[in-house]
Design a protein around this motif. Structure first.
Motif, PDB file in Angstrom:
ATOM      1  N   ARG A 201       0.884  -1.235   0.070  1.00 65.77           N
ATOM      2  CA  ARG A 201       0.055  -0.206   0.010  1.00 65.77           C
ATOM      3  C   ARG A 201       0.783   1.210   0.070  1.00 65.77           C
ATOM      4  N   PRO A 202       0.848   2.104  -0.981  1.00 67.74           N
ATOM      5  CA  PRO A 202       1.759   3.203  -1.254  1.00 67.74           C
ATOM      6  C   PRO A 202       1.410   4.354  -0.103  1.00 67.74           C
ATOM      7  N   PHE A 203       2.211   5.189   0.260  1.00 63.58           N
ATOM      8  CA  PHE A 203       1.925   6.434   1.155  1.00 63.58           C
ATOM      9  C   PHE A 203       1.411   7.370   0.142  1.00 63.58           C
ATOM     10  N   PRO A 204       0.239   8.027   0.599  1.00 63.10           N
ATOM     11  CA  PRO A 204      -0.371   8.991  -0.534  1.00 63.10           C
ATOM     12  C   PRO A 204       0.640  10.100  -0.587  1.00 63.10           C
ATOM     13  N   GLY A 205       0.937  10.465  -1.824  1.00 60.69           N
ATOM     14  CA  GLY A 205       1.768  11.679  -2.162  1.00 60.69           C
ATOM     15  C   GLY A 205       3.275  11.418  -2.411  1.00 60.69           C
ATOM     16  N   ALA A 206       3.658  10.139  -2.036  1.00 62.81           N
ATOM     17  CA  ALA A 206       4.958   9.878  -2.210  1.00 62.81           C
ATOM     18  C   ALA A 206       5.383   9.208  -3.403  1.00 62.81           C
TER      19      ALA A 206
END
Length: 397
Positions: free
Chosen positions: A115-120
């Motif tokens: 799950r990616p970190f939002p904005g990264a």
């Protein structure tokens, strides 16, 4: 399925390979194709956060089988060509290359993705860990990092923190829980694991919410908490969970809900299509619940069940859930499903000696066994859970 002439396994990881091997072992001699998104032959993922990241293993040591064993399967491995669509009615899979493949039985083994970190997205110095390439890239940057922050205090985040700390990396572990892996271990054992991390030099900043990342000219410079405090970092590792890789199945006709929804035989809602491993969410008759397990052991055990049911065995898959983690000088093994509100009783060894087995009960019923540096004794106490599941199944008959 006596007329079974072709099987297509979508996913070339541990679950996909184990399915192919189980089919052959159980006597299937028809056409067998394994379609994989990555270009690598099947490899093991648990070593990525430990042996590969530390450098004690070379990447090729993660390969699950040698070439001779793979050749003996008489299977076609199509690698580096991810599946992009499924027509469930005709059991036809379309791949990124444009090729389509139809089979009498299709097994979905596409696993999960981080799950990616939002904005990264696209920010240099920010890493996730899922593939061999991810491990190599992270190891390369850790070597020159002045400060590293691991965002996420679950299994993967804790393992990465332990490995990086042993490499001499200046590291902070940030997460929302009160202690590392509290959700998987319960508060009592998680607190002890936190002490082990602190004793080895990991800075723990737990019970903290991450609001965002700071950057300069496209490179990460820090982790900003919801208190507006910024933790300086030139390397950030994001380990905030994963998502079943089911986006390519949207519109396929299958039921999707936190994975591919299956019955107790790991059959999907479409005839002749099964799911296995991290992506499968199936009905566990012994526990009376829907489960989706993300661990290496389940990938192998469930593959055997799926292969048998494809070939007509018609048996429910009712495992005792199991996972393990190695961090610093600690091996933790967990059987069953633990919960934070369960009662934990030490039934062998002692916490003070840091060698013990704990039995977890809820409403007086055994639900889990945890071992800390006592593998043999932990396996023996597993029988308590086996008996409980067998009793539940007997009541249903």
């Amino acid at each position: 399925m006596s007329a079974l002439e072709s099987v297509l396994v979508v996913g070339a990881g541990a679950a996909g390979l184990a399915t192919a091997e189980s089919l052959r072992r159980k006597g299937y001699r028809g056409a067998l194709t394994v379609l994989g998104a990555e270009r690598h032959l099947p490899y093991d993922r648990p070593p990525l956060s430990k042996q590969v990241l530390s450098g004690t293993w070379q990447p090729e040591q993660t390969q699950l089988r040698g070439q001779d064993a793979l050749d003996a399967l008489d299977a076609e491995f199509v690698l580096g060509d991810p599946a992009v669509a499924l027509d469930a009615a005709t059991r036809t899979v379309s791949a990124a290359s444009g090729r389509t493949r139809r089979a009498d039985a299709v097994v979905l083994a596409t696993g999960v993705r981080p799950r990616p970190f939002p904005g990264a997205e696209g920010l240099r110095g920010v890493h996730m860990l899922r593939t061999l390439e991810d491990a190599a890239a992270l190891r390369g940057e850790l070597a020159g990092a002045s400060s590293t922050v691991v965002v996420g205090d679950g299994v993967l985040g804790a393992e990465i923190a332990a490995t990086a700390c042993e490499l001499g990396v200046d590291l902070t572990l940030v997460g929302p829980q009160a202690a590392p892996m509290a959700g998987q271990l319960g508060p009592r054992v998680a607190e002890l694991l936190g002490r082990v991390h602190a004793e080895h030099g990991v800075r723990l900043l737990l019970g903290a919410a991450v609001a965002g990342l700071t950057e300069h000219q496209g490179h990460v410079t820090g982790v900003r908490l919801d208190t507006n405090e910024v933790l300086p970092a030139d390397v950030v590792v994001v380990a905030i969970g994963s998502e079943p890789a089911t986006d390519w199945l949207e519109g396929s006709g299958l039921v999707l809900d936190n994975g591919v929804v299956c019955d107790s035989r790991c059959r999907t809602s479409a005839e002749g299509i099964y799911a296995v491993g991290d992506v499968a969410r199936w009905h566990h008759e012994g526990l009376g619940a829907m489960l989706r397990l993300e661990n290496r052991t389940n990938a192998t055990e469930q593959a055997g069940a799926v292969a048998g049911n494809i070939l007509g065995e018609d048996r429910p898959y009712t495992p005792i859930p199991y996972f393990w983690t190695d961090q610093f000088n600690v091996k933790i093994q967990v059987y069953g499903t633990l919960s934070a509100d369960a009662d934990a009783e030490i039934v062998a060894g002692s916490e003070s000696e840091r060698r013990f087995v704990a039995l977890y009960r809820k409403s007086g019923r055994p639900i889990g066994v945890l071992g800390w540096n006592m593998p043999k004794q932990t396996r023996l106490h597993r029988q308590t859970l086996v008996d409980a599941v067998d009793h539940s199944l007997a009541l249903q008959r």
